[in-house]
Design a protein around this motif. Structure first.
Motif, mmCIF file in Angstrom:
data_model
loop_
_atom_site.group_PDB
_atom_site.id
_atom_site.type_symbol
_atom_site.label_atom_id
_atom_site.label_comp_id
_atom_site.label_asym_id
_atom_site.label_seq_id
_atom_site.Cartn_x
_atom_site.Cartn_y
_atom_site.Cartn_z
ATOM 1 N N PRO A 115 0.812 -1.227 0.000
ATOM 2 C CA PRO A 115 0.000 0.000 0.000
ATOM 3 C C PRO A 115 0.839 1.268 0.000
ATOM 4 O O PRO A 115 0.465 2.265 -0.622
ATOM 5 C CB PRO A 115 -0.834 -0.122 1.287
ATOM 6 N N GLY A 116 1.986 1.246 0.707
ATOM 7 C CA GLY A 116 2.840 2.425 0.770
ATOM 8 C C GLY A 116 3.828 2.526 -0.375
ATOM 9 O O GLY A 116 4.637 3.456 -0.426
ATOM 10 N N THR A 153 1.029 5.012 -5.594
ATOM 11 C CA THR A 153 1.183 5.208 -4.155
ATOM 12 C C THR A 153 0.399 6.427 -3.654
ATOM 13 O O THR A 153 -0.309 6.320 -2.635
ATOM 14 C CB THR A 153 2.669 5.354 -3.784
ATOM 15 N N ALA A 206 -3.223 5.496 -3.444
ATOM 16 C CA ALA A 206 -3.483 4.590 -2.327
ATOM 17 C C ALA A 206 -3.536 5.349 -1.005
ATOM 18 O O ALA A 206 -4.354 5.026 -0.124
ATOM 19 C CB ALA A 206 -2.417 3.500 -2.277
ATOM 20 N N LYS A 207 -2.690 6.357 -0.861
ATOM 21 C CA LYS A 207 -2.695 7.160 0.365
ATOM 22 C C LYS A 207 -3.978 7.998 0.450
ATOM 23 O O LYS A 207 -4.578 8.130 1.524
ATOM 24 C CB LYS A 207 -1.472 8.066 0.406
ATOM 25 N N TYR A 222 -6.893 7.327 -0.793
ATOM 26 C CA TYR A 222 -8.090 6.511 -0.588
ATOM 27 C C TYR A 222 -7.877 5.425 0.470
ATOM 28 O O TYR A 222 -8.580 4.414 0.467
ATOM 29 C CB TYR A 222 -8.517 5.874 -1.910
ATOM 30 N N LYS A 223 -6.921 5.625 1.358
ATOM 31 C CA LYS A 223 -6.628 4.634 2.397
ATOM 32 C C LYS A 223 -7.901 4.287 3.181
ATOM 33 O O LYS A 223 -8.627 5.171 3.626
ATOM 34 C CB LYS A 223 -5.560 5.184 3.346
ATOM 35 N N LEU A 240 -4.957 -2.843 -4.571
ATOM 36 C CA LEU A 240 -4.006 -3.435 -3.632
ATOM 37 C C LEU A 240 -3.681 -4.874 -4.037
ATOM 38 O O LEU A 240 -2.530 -5.304 -3.955
ATOM 39 C CB LEU A 240 -4.571 -3.412 -2.208
#
Length: 217
Positions: free
Chosen positions: A20-21, A35, A38-39, A41-42, A51
């Motif tokens: 994820p990171g 990345t 992903a941050k 929409y964490k 993911l």
């Protein structure tokens, strides 16, 4: 000092960015760093398919002609919808109108150039680089499209003064602005495969001759 960034990436290089990171994917010959997405929409369930696809090629999600997500006719509504058998993901609209879904995000991530980081190599090659000064022998996997300068940057972790050497193949100086094939270093993997021979036993060797100027990147 300007940081050198590769233009080409092998599937193996993409595959290590699988968290994820640190989330990369490739599709339709390009490599994308998702990345930041992903941050942003964490914790969102719509992030799950991305993911699960981290580090992988997802070209099968796309129609190569339209460069867009695959579509199909929804059997319930008779309308054209995005085809997402892996599950609906970020920026894909819901199948039916919903008051809690906003489409004010601008371009969907797969069309947004800010995520693109490079080109997915069509073929990787293995070469041997031999430092004639120190006798250091290093095997290196490179992208077939890369120029010798780009290959030199890949080699820098093993020799910070790699630019202080003349690079040669079979006694001929290499043109550092050209790739391996253009420098007449043939790719014989397929031929060795057809002969039932291990191509790694015949890895082409590039010899480095020191110029004594200690160039360092």
């Amino acid at each position: 000092m300007e940081v050198f960034r590769s233009r080409y990436y092998s599937p193996e290089e993409v595959s290590v960015h699988n968290r994820p990171g640190d989330l990369w994917v490739s599709f339709l010959g390009r490599v994308y760093d998702l990345t930041p997405l992903a941050k942003e929409y964490k914790g969102d369930l719509l992030l799950k398919p991305l993911l699960e696809a981290a580090g992988k090629d997802i070209s099968h999600w796309f129609n190569p002609k339209t460069q867009d997500i695959q579509t199909h006719i929804d059997p319930l509504t008779g309308c054209l919808k995005y085809y997402t058998p892996q599950g609906r993901f970020i920026h894909i609209p819901p199948p039916l109108p919903r008051s809690d879904w906003a489409n004010d995000f601008g371009q969907p991530w797969w069309k947004d150039p800010k995520y693109e980081v490079g080109v997915l190599s069509a073929k990787t090659r293995r070469i041997r680089i031999i430092n004639t000064l120190t006798s250091q022998d290093q095997l290196l996997d490179v992208c077939s499209e890369e120029t010798m300068w780009e290959i030199l940057h890949r080699y820098l972790p093993y020799n910070a003064h790699a630019a202080s050497y003349t690079w040669k193949y079979e006694g001929v100086n290499l043109d550092m602005d050209r790739n391996l094939q253009q420098n007449h270093i043939p790719d014989e993997d397929e031929e060795f495969y057809n002969l039932g021979m291990d191509a790694d036993d015949f890895t082409p060797a590039i010899l480095l001759y020191f110029n004594d100027d200690l160039t360092e990147f």
